[in-house]
Scaffold this motif. Structure first.
Motif, mmCIF file in Angstrom:
data_model
loop_
_atom_site.group_PDB
_atom_site.id
_atom_site.type_symbol
_atom_site.label_atom_id
_atom_site.label_comp_id
_atom_site.label_asym_id
_atom_site.label_seq_id
_atom_site.Cartn_x
_atom_site.Cartn_y
_atom_site.Cartn_z
ATOM 1 N N LYS A 93 5.085 -5.058 11.013
ATOM 2 C CA LYS A 93 3.818 -4.404 10.716
ATOM 3 C C LYS A 93 3.348 -4.753 9.306
ATOM 4 O O LYS A 93 4.151 -4.816 8.379
ATOM 5 C CB LYS A 93 3.968 -2.886 10.851
ATOM 6 C CG LYS A 93 4.126 -2.463 12.305
ATOM 7 C CD LYS A 93 4.529 -1.011 12.428
ATOM 8 C CE LYS A 93 3.335 -0.094 12.206
ATOM 9 N NZ LYS A 93 3.726 1.325 12.504
ATOM 10 N N VAL A 94 2.058 -5.004 9.158
ATOM 11 C CA VAL A 94 1.464 -5.327 7.855
ATOM 12 C C VAL A 94 0.222 -4.453 7.668
ATOM 13 O O VAL A 94 -0.293 -3.896 8.645
ATOM 14 C CB VAL A 94 1.059 -6.822 7.761
ATOM 15 C CG1 VAL A 94 2.282 -7.706 7.821
ATOM 16 C CG2 VAL A 94 0.049 -7.201 8.837
ATOM 17 N N PRO A 95 -0.262 -4.332 6.419
ATOM 18 C CA PRO A 95 -1.530 -3.618 6.232
ATOM 19 C C PRO A 95 -2.630 -4.251 7.076
ATOM 20 O O PRO A 95 -2.614 -5.461 7.355
ATOM 21 C CB PRO A 95 -1.809 -3.786 4.737
ATOM 22 C CG PRO A 95 -0.468 -4.024 4.117
ATOM 23 C CD PRO A 95 0.308 -4.791 5.142
ATOM 24 N N ARG A 96 -3.575 -3.424 7.424
ATOM 25 C CA ARG A 96 -4.656 -3.841 8.324
ATOM 26 C C ARG A 96 -5.417 -5.063 7.795
ATOM 27 O O ARG A 96 -5.744 -5.123 6.604
ATOM 28 C CB ARG A 96 -5.618 -2.658 8.385
ATOM 29 C CG ARG A 96 -6.444 -2.566 9.562
ATOM 30 C CD ARG A 96 -6.937 -1.142 9.571
ATOM 31 N NE ARG A 96 -8.336 -1.166 9.918
ATOM 32 C CZ ARG A 96 -9.036 -0.076 10.117
ATOM 33 N NH1 ARG A 96 -8.481 1.115 9.929
ATOM 34 N NH2 ARG A 96 -10.290 -0.174 10.467
ATOM 35 N N VAL A 97 -5.653 -6.053 8.640
ATOM 36 C CA VAL A 97 -6.399 -7.237 8.212
ATOM 37 C C VAL A 97 -7.692 -7.438 8.983
ATOM 38 O O VAL A 97 -8.463 -8.347 8.676
ATOM 39 C CB VAL A 97 -5.553 -8.525 8.335
ATOM 40 C CG1 VAL A 97 -4.474 -8.560 7.290
ATOM 41 C CG2 VAL A 97 -4.957 -8.665 9.726
ATOM 42 N N GLY A 99 -11.224 -5.482 10.809
ATOM 43 C CA GLY A 99 -12.044 -4.283 10.642
ATOM 44 C C GLY A 99 -11.989 -3.277 11.752
ATOM 45 O O GLY A 99 -11.071 -2.799 12.272
ATOM 46 N N ARG B 330 9.110 -4.454 -0.117
ATOM 47 C CA ARG B 330 7.653 -4.365 0.026
ATOM 48 C C ARG B 330 7.151 -3.264 -0.910
ATOM 49 O O ARG B 330 7.674 -2.149 -0.874
ATOM 50 C CB ARG B 330 7.240 -4.041 1.457
ATOM 51 C CG ARG B 330 5.709 -3.886 1.567
ATOM 52 C CD ARG B 330 5.247 -3.370 2.905
ATOM 53 N NE ARG B 330 5.435 -4.374 3.950
ATOM 54 C CZ ARG B 330 4.931 -4.251 5.180
ATOM 55 N NH1 ARG B 330 4.223 -3.194 5.512
ATOM 56 N NH2 ARG B 330 5.162 -5.187 6.072
ATOM 57 N N LYS B 342 -11.817 -7.450 4.422
ATOM 58 C CA LYS B 342 -10.971 -6.960 5.499
ATOM 59 C C LYS B 342 -9.484 -7.166 5.214
ATOM 60 O O LYS B 342 -8.657 -6.378 5.637
ATOM 61 C CB LYS B 342 -11.344 -7.664 6.808
ATOM 62 C CG LYS B 342 -12.626 -7.119 7.398
ATOM 63 C CD LYS B 342 -13.033 -7.926 8.612
ATOM 64 C CE LYS B 342 -14.370 -7.431 9.170
ATOM 65 N NZ LYS B 342 -14.914 -8.369 10.147
#
Lengths: 99, 499
Positions: A93-97, A99, B330, B342
């Motif tokens: 999982k990564v921060p939202r990329v 919209g 992280r 975004k």
């Protein structure tokens, strides 16, 4: 050619390297990168006309291996060190990329 | 004089059932517990696991009878992956990383009957010359606790020097086995590029990195190399050359050996006490029948700047993998409020993760490497450095293949003995000069060994470096072993380690 670096130049290199630097680091690296590259200037004075670059000193590569399926890490092992993962879904999982 | 225990002595005692592997292991763990608080040589000690392993060897002794490292305690530099055992590269970035597989060299040590007792301190990601660039604090030199042990395999060198383990593995990208070996008074061998599989070694600079042993004697280094060397399907740069029994090369006979001395290169500045010790060591080899001749390495004087351009370029690329996604640290990032683009949340996470996870020297090298690879500067720096690397390679090729070819080239390993902790940390250029005589062997891929050859008046160890032909570690080990036969340096222990 290896004159001093400005803060802005250092910030641009840091952006390429995805490295967030604080103001003190920008100043420190501006000075130190300049010093190190000045010390490297003697290399630029060497006549290398017609000299090929050496990227690797390997003389002989190991022979090819058969292209066959072999055991490898299973999904749980691959995810075990992830800072954030959806273990059930088998995803990192990564921060939202989007919209 | 105190005589330390060698690999051979331990192995033979366990094999003959004079000692159990478990007793040997407990003794090593006791010594680590007693001395590591002062030395900080180990990042991680795996006492329970090591004793369980030693007891398993004892229970099944018949099966392990011929194992060449039966019951020998071994320390591993903490950039060699060990399945199930934390592997940090002495970086905050990998503080809690537990590899799901072991390096090939670790598998080979296991198969040889060794007992791994722990992971040793290093300069973060093997970048430095003093083991001061560690997220876990500096390692101290067993001969002088206020001085550096050398680096980057400083923990491994200190462990062997203080007789905590008779063998440790290190990695050498620009001198990181040989220089700490010299400054701690133990043997350190960097094998030929490709001689030992790098699978499972946390990458620093992939065209330069090589794994090798630190040990008390040339014989022990030869024994260890015989075990860890060889081709590996998991490392495409490992070489197919067959692996000899390196201990068989230790005949003591060096009568036909020709040793080259690059006198002009040494004018770059060598501490007078170091110079005298090197000259005396070469006299010992001459008295055994070796011939000393002058050699010219006209481009070796450019090795330091070439190295720092090539190594940082490769490092900046290798360390791009630490992005806080699949493993490692992280940085905590705020939820994605008020983002202007975004992907700003992801980019911010990358930038903060790398800012908080890496220490100052690693950041400095990533910056330098990124710059010399960037558009507009690539040709002037990186490509130019690779061309001068070719010229250095040609110098060595000539010395080793001319009509007057030599079998080895002798130099000091380090221009100075161990310097005080803190002396060079704020001056990277001064720190880089510690590697002036070691980086060439990495640039040209040749094997090189550091063998203890004396002490300064202040009892700081000095090392003689011998560089050899490609895949001819045997000649280096023969010369080092012959030298040891006529000298007593390798038998000396620092006062802190006296039993």
């Amino acid at each position: 050619m290896a004159a001093g670096f400005t803060r802005e130049q250092v910030a641009a290199i840091a952006a390429l390297a995805h490295l967030e630097l604080d103001a003190a680091e920008l100043d420190l690296f501006a000075r130190q990168l300049g010093d190190i590259l000045t010390a490297a200037e003697e290399v630029q004075r060497v006549d290398t006309t017609g000299v090929p670059p050496t990227a690797s000193v390997l003389t002989r590569h190991a022979s090819d291996r058969p292209d066959e399926v072999r055991p490898c890490l299973d999904r749980d092992e691959a995810l075990a060190n992830a800072p954030d993962a959806a273990l059930d879904a088998g995803l990192f999982k990564v921060p939202r990329v989007i919209g | 004089m105190t005589i330390a225990t060698t690999i051979r002595e331990i192995r033979d005692a366990v094999r003959a059932r004079h000692r159990s592997a478990a007793d040997v292991c407990r003794e090593a763990l006791d010594r680590i517990a007693a001395l590591n608080p002062q030395l900080n040589a180990f990042n991680t000690v795996i006492a329970d696991r090591a004793i369980a392993r030693a007891e398993a060897l004892d229970r099944d002794r018949d099966r392990w009878r011929d194992a060449p490292l039966l019951g020998v305690p071994v320390a591993l530099k903490d950039n060699l992956c060990t399945r199930g055992v934390r592997t940090t590269a002495s970086s905050r970035m990998l503080d809690t990383f537990v590899p799901p597989y072991s390096a090939t060299v670790v598998e080979k040590l296991d198969a040889a009957g060794a007992v791994i007792v722990g992971k040793t301190n290093l300069d973060e990601f093997a970048m430095g010359s003093s083991t001061e660039n560690s997220a876990f604090g500096p390692t101290r030199n067993p001969w002088a606790l206020d001085r550096i042990p050398g680096g980057t395999s400083g923990g491994s060198a200190a462990a062997v020097a203080a007789d905590l383990t008779p063998l440790a593995l290190g990695s050498d990208t620009g001198g990181s086995i040989r220089q700490p070996g010299a400054l701690c008074g133990v043997v350190g061998l960097k094998p030929t590029y490709g001689r030992v599989s790098r699978y499972g070694l946390i990458a620093h600079a992939s065209s330069l990195d090589q794994i090798g042993p630190l040990a008390r004697t040339a014989h022990d280094a030869a024994l260890a190399l015989s075990i860890i060397a060889g081709p590996d399907p998991a490392d495409a740069t490992s070489a197919p050359e067959p692996v000899p029994d390196y201990t068989a090369a230790l005949t003591g006979d060096v009568r036909n050996a020709r040793i080259g001395i690059p006198r002009r290169l040494l004018e770059q500045g060598v501490d007078p006490e170091v110079s005298r010790a090197i000259d005396a060591a070469l006299d010992v080899l001459r008295s055994r029948g070796a011939t000393l001749v002058d050699v010219e390495l006209p481009h070796a004087k450019y090795a330091i700047p070439v190295y720092y351009l090539v190594a940082t370029a490769e490092a900046s690329s290798n360390l791009a993998r630490y992005d806080g996604v699949r493993y490692g640290y992280r940085a905590p990032t705020p939820k994605d409020q008020g983002l202007t683009t975004k992907d700003q949340g992801l980019r911010t996470m990358y930038g903060k993760t790398r800012a908080q996870g890496f220490g100052p020297e690693v950041k400095r090298r990533i910056m330098l490497g990124t710059y010399v690879l960037s558009a507009g500067y690539y040709d002037a720096y990186y490509l130019k450095a690779q061309q001068v690397r070719t010229l250095i390679l040609r110098d060595y090729d000539e010395a080793f293949s001319d009509v007057d070819a030599v079998d080895a080239i002798a130099m000091p390993t380090s221009p100075t003995p161990a310097f005080p902790i803190g002396e060079r940390v704020s001056d990277p250029l001064q720190m880089y000069l510690a590697d002036v005589f070691t980086v060439s062997a990495n640039l040209v891929g040749l094997p090189a060994i550091s063998v203890p050859c004396g002490f300064t008046a202040g009892r700081l160890p000095i090392g003689l470096q011998l560089t050899g032909r490609r895949f001819d570690e045997a000649t280096l080990l023969r010369l080092a072993d012959a030298y040891e036969r006529d000298t007593e340096w390798s038998k000396q222990l620092p006062p802190i380690a006296s039993r």
